[in-house]
Scaffold this motif. Sequence first.
Motif: not given
Length: 519
Positions: A21-27, A106-119
């Motif tokens: 859910r967090d990834v989808i919202e960030r994306w 799709l590039s924003h999905l990659r970035a959102a995944l990395i941001e969530v992993c870091a957070a």
Amino acid sequence: MDDAGPPLETSLAARLRSCKRDVIERWTRRVLDDPRAAAKRHGGPLLADEVPRLFDDLIEALAASRRAELRAGEDGEPASAHERIEDQARLHAAQVRCIAATLRELSHLRAALIEVCAAQGISLGVREAQVLHAVVDASMWTSAREIETATRAALEDSAARLRLATEAGGVGVWDYDTVTGALRWDDRCRQVSGVGPEQDVDYELFVSAIHPDDRARVQEAVLRSQDPASGGEYNIEYRLVGLCDGIERWVCVQGRACFDAAGRSVRMIGTVIDISDRKRAEAARREELAFRDRFLGALGHYLRTPLTSVTLATSVLMHHGNLTPGQAKSVERIAASARRMGRTIEDLLDLTRSRFGGSIPIAPSPGDLHLICKGAIDELGAMHAGVPIRLDLHGSGAGQWDPERVAQMVTNLVQNAVDYAAPGSAVRVAIRPRGEDVLIEVHNDGPAIAPELLATLFDPFHQAMVGGRTSSGRGLGLGLFIAHQIARAHGGGIEVESEAERGTTFTARLARGAAVARC
């Protein structure tokens, strides 16, 4: 006790799944905040339905990769996961036709995944990072390839349909680079210009193919189209002389110039159509009309002399012939027929004068329009005792008029109204001032003139069928044409309004002091 073996889902995959859910919202936020993604213009992200499924496929790919690693490098499951990802991308590409927007999302999905992993403190190993990038890259690459393939197919289909349409319509297409001077002609352009299929073409060659009498006019039109103030429009008809076959052809060329940000013309593109057949038909029609007018003029002059003799003879017989009543009646019929034939001849001569001189000649002089019109109407009233003709006079009739021509115009208009008047009704004529002009309104109650006949009502030899009948006047269909020409010669014109409920009104407008004598 046996070892339970590796879990079906790794702890990394499980933790990422819990962050969906967090990834989808960030994306979603990233996409909406990116002006180049154009999500707001489309009402939201293009991949709003696809990204949740792609996220699930990513988790499955991570889990499959971990299981393959624990099972000594088996790669069947990761390959299957990648196939599903590519299938989903192909399904999406069939519905979306924007490569740039798809790749950015799709590039924003990659970035959102990395941001969530870091957070969330989720550490990605080398293998997991490779899987993450491989999944997103596979989706991007497959989407781009499929959209490009579909777009290319659509363009090829569109080009094929355009080519079929232009070939069927005999339309040539040209493209001119105004910066380099390069000129591209399709096969039809080459045919119309009489240029071989292998010959190189440029602007200078094009100019050399233009008929010498039209060359300056065409070049001026090209230069005018290069000015942004012209809107880039380029529409012209001219002659080409085939460079190889020497055949003269008329062409209709339409095009448009394209301008850069600084307002400089960088390109022209357009079409060409061979209109030689149309031009030949128009020339033949003009020649036919000119011959007919010359013939009618000659015929009118030829008939005038013997008709004058007949008129003089009847006049002598009527006054000095000592005729019996029966003979006198016969001579009067001859005289009436001669007068009618004389009017017909004058109509033919007026037609010829208007064709070759541009208008019917008039000789205006100071006079009273009221008296001129009253005289003409009194004569008609004596001829048509069964149809009352009422005359209403308003204001002053003073002005510069040709009395004979104005009387002729009024006679033609009133005669036409009498011919089409409803049985038992009256014809009403009103003369009234309007500014510097004077209006002569001739009204009759009767069947309306069909709207499609109004455009040609004042053409020569036109006899409109109204209410199942035509005019019983002079019979050649020149009356309204001549009336209109006389009104024009007096600086005015004639308009007509016709409705079933209100009847028909012809309104002649004459300039009170604008008439100029013409020879």
